[in-house]
Design a protein around this motif. Structure first.
Motif, PDB file in Angstrom:
ATOM      1  N   ILE A  21      41.317  34.313  53.072  1.00 27.62           N
ATOM      2  CA  ILE A  21      40.954  35.476  51.869  1.00 27.62           C
ATOM      3  C   ILE A  21      40.707  35.602  51.064  1.00 27.62           C
ATOM      4  O   ILE A  21      40.063  34.001  50.273  1.00 27.62           O
ATOM      5  N   ASP A  28      47.035  30.308  52.683  1.00 29.86           N
ATOM      6  CA  ASP A  28      46.159  30.949  51.744  1.00 29.86           C
ATOM      7  C   ASP A  28      46.023  29.812  51.143  1.00 29.86           C
ATOM      8  O   ASP A  28      44.566  29.398  50.780  1.00 29.86           O
ATOM      9  N   ASP A  61      45.497  43.138  44.290  1.00 30.79           N
ATOM     10  CA  ASP A  61      43.466  43.629  45.220  1.00 30.79           C
ATOM     11  C   ASP A  61      44.077  43.607  46.493  1.00 30.79           C
ATOM     12  O   ASP A  61      43.243  44.798  46.845  1.00 30.79           O
ATOM     13  N   ALA A  62      45.362  42.933  47.296  1.00 35.85           N
ATOM     14  CA  ALA A  62      45.670  43.260  48.145  1.00 35.85           C
ATOM     15  C   ALA A  62      45.561  45.232  47.779  1.00 35.85           C
ATOM     16  O   ALA A  62      45.697  45.233  49.250  1.00 35.85           O
ATOM     17  N   TYR A 101      47.224  38.215  40.526  1.00 47.45           N
ATOM     18  CA  TYR A 101      45.883  38.598  40.841  1.00 47.45           C
ATOM     19  C   TYR A 101      45.638  39.599  42.778  1.00 47.45           C
ATOM     20  O   TYR A 101      44.572  40.802  42.645  1.00 47.45           O
ATOM     21  N   HIS A 102      45.912  38.569  43.905  1.00 48.45           N
ATOM     22  CA  HIS A 102      46.553  38.092  45.011  1.00 48.45           C
ATOM     23  C   HIS A 102      46.624  39.471  45.291  1.00 48.45           C
ATOM     24  O   HIS A 102      45.958  40.596  46.086  1.00 48.45           O
ATOM     25  N   ILE A 125      49.132  37.732  51.997  1.00 47.64           N
ATOM     26  CA  ILE A 125      49.066  36.529  51.298  1.00 47.64           C
ATOM     27  C   ILE A 125      49.630  35.413  51.807  1.00 47.64           C
ATOM     28  O   ILE A 125      51.336  35.669  51.811  1.00 47.64           O
ATOM     29  N   HIS A 167      39.508  34.770  47.112  1.00 50.53           N
ATOM     30  CA  HIS A 167      40.191  34.308  46.300  1.00 50.53           C
ATOM     31  C   HIS A 167      38.699  35.107  44.870  1.00 50.53           C
ATOM     32  O   HIS A 167      37.001  35.608  45.149  1.00 50.53           O
TER      33      HIS A 167
END
Length: 320
Positions: free
Chosen positions: A219, A190, A313-314, A309-310, A137, A221
């Motif tokens: 990416i 991003d 999530d990754a 969150y990102h 990210i 979202h």
């Protein structure tokens, strides 16, 4: 070729590797403030923070005789930075140089071991293709220049021993290199984040800055309508909304607006709705949204939550 090799090694590597987040931006754009809140939220036992400004080639005294400033790639060990980012991305430790901003001196290097998540912040983390290949990210902080100049004067005078006129002269000297090397990194992000007052509102002094996040399709979202569905309709309308926007290159991009003028109660509902989707056991940390002066900003907190969150999530995608 180096960037392709990094992508391949990360994809084929055995075991878990760190999730890598880059936060780039000019001096005093807010990178450290944004990073600090993320680290305090997940904990230093899970997150490693690295400042690539430590890769300065010369100390402050030596730079006085050079034809460039600290923003110029020739003033930094870019090749060593790339090597170290690649090692961190593969889960390997590094012996990182350290630049003491309070004294302007290069001091004893430190051993850095990457944990589950690695945040890399600084002036030039997205400058080269090989460096960019290391990140999951990427973020660029893009405040209005007048506001960033004020922040830099306040910080450098309070923490680095400068006089206001010295900081203004340094800003003027750095401007060509900001234009040439720092701002071009924006196109590789991003997410582009801008903290600023809302134009034309005329909010009274002391109103927290609002935030605009450009969410590029590089990416995946979060589905934001789902993120805020647990918030009250009024809070959803006034605290945060999403619009289609034209980026600087003319391409359409989603622009998320987080307003600073709304009440803490309304912002709190949105923060709670996002936090619940992070699936973390603890309550919302008080450190989220904390500014250098000890006050808090809900738009900053919501920005940090979306970055969390990102990150998470990754991590889940990698585990799967």
């Amino acid at each position: 070729m180096a960037d392709r090799l990094v992508h391949m090694l990360r994809a084929l590597g055995s075991g878990r590797r760190p999730v890598m987040l880059a936060i780039a931006g000019d001096s005093a754009a807010g990178k450290t403030t944004l990073t600090r809140g993320l680290v305090e939220c997940l904990g230093a036992d899970r997150m490693t923070a690295v400042c690539v400004d430590d890769y300065h080639r010369y100390d402050r005294q030596e730079r006085k005789d050079k034809p460039f400033t600290a923003l110029h790639p020739d003033c930094n060990h870019i090749d060593i930075m790339e090597q170290h980012l690649q090692l961190l991305a593969m889960g390997e430790p590094i012996l990182k140089p350290v630049y003491d901003h309070s004294t302007g001196q290069l001091v004893r290097p430190e051993l850095v071991r990457p944990r589950d998540f690695v945040i890399v912040e600084g002036l030039l983390p997205l400058h080269t293709r090989a460096a960019r290949a290391c990140f999951d990210i990427t973020v660029f902080l893009d405040p209005p220049e007048a506001l960033r100049s004020d922040w830099k004067i306040q910080r450098d005078c309070a923490k680095r021993g400068y006089a206001p006129d010295q900081v203004r002269a340094e800003l003027l000297c750095r401007e060509p290199e900001s234009t040439a090397y720092i701002r071009p990194q924006r196109r590789f992000a991003d997410i582009v984040v801008r903290f600023a007052p809302i134009s034309g509102r005329g909010d009274p002094p002391g109103t927290p800055l609002s935030a605009e996040l450009l969410l590029r399709p590089t990416i995946d979202h979060p589905e934001l309508t789902g993120v805020v569905k647990d918030a009250e309709p009024a809070a959803e309308r006034t605290t945060m909304h999403l619009r289609l926007h034209r980026d600087t290159d003319g391409r359409p991009v989603d622009a998320l607006h987080v307003h600073g003028y709304v009440s803490p109660e309304e912002s709190g509902m949105v923060k709670k709705a996002i936090w619940q989707r992070l699936d973390l056991r603890a309550g919302i940390p008080r450190s989220l949204g904390r500014l250098a002066d000890g006050t808090t900003s809900d738009p900053l907190a919501i920005t940090q939550l979306l970055l969390l969150y990102h990150i998470l999530d990754a991590d889940r995608r990698q585990a799967a």
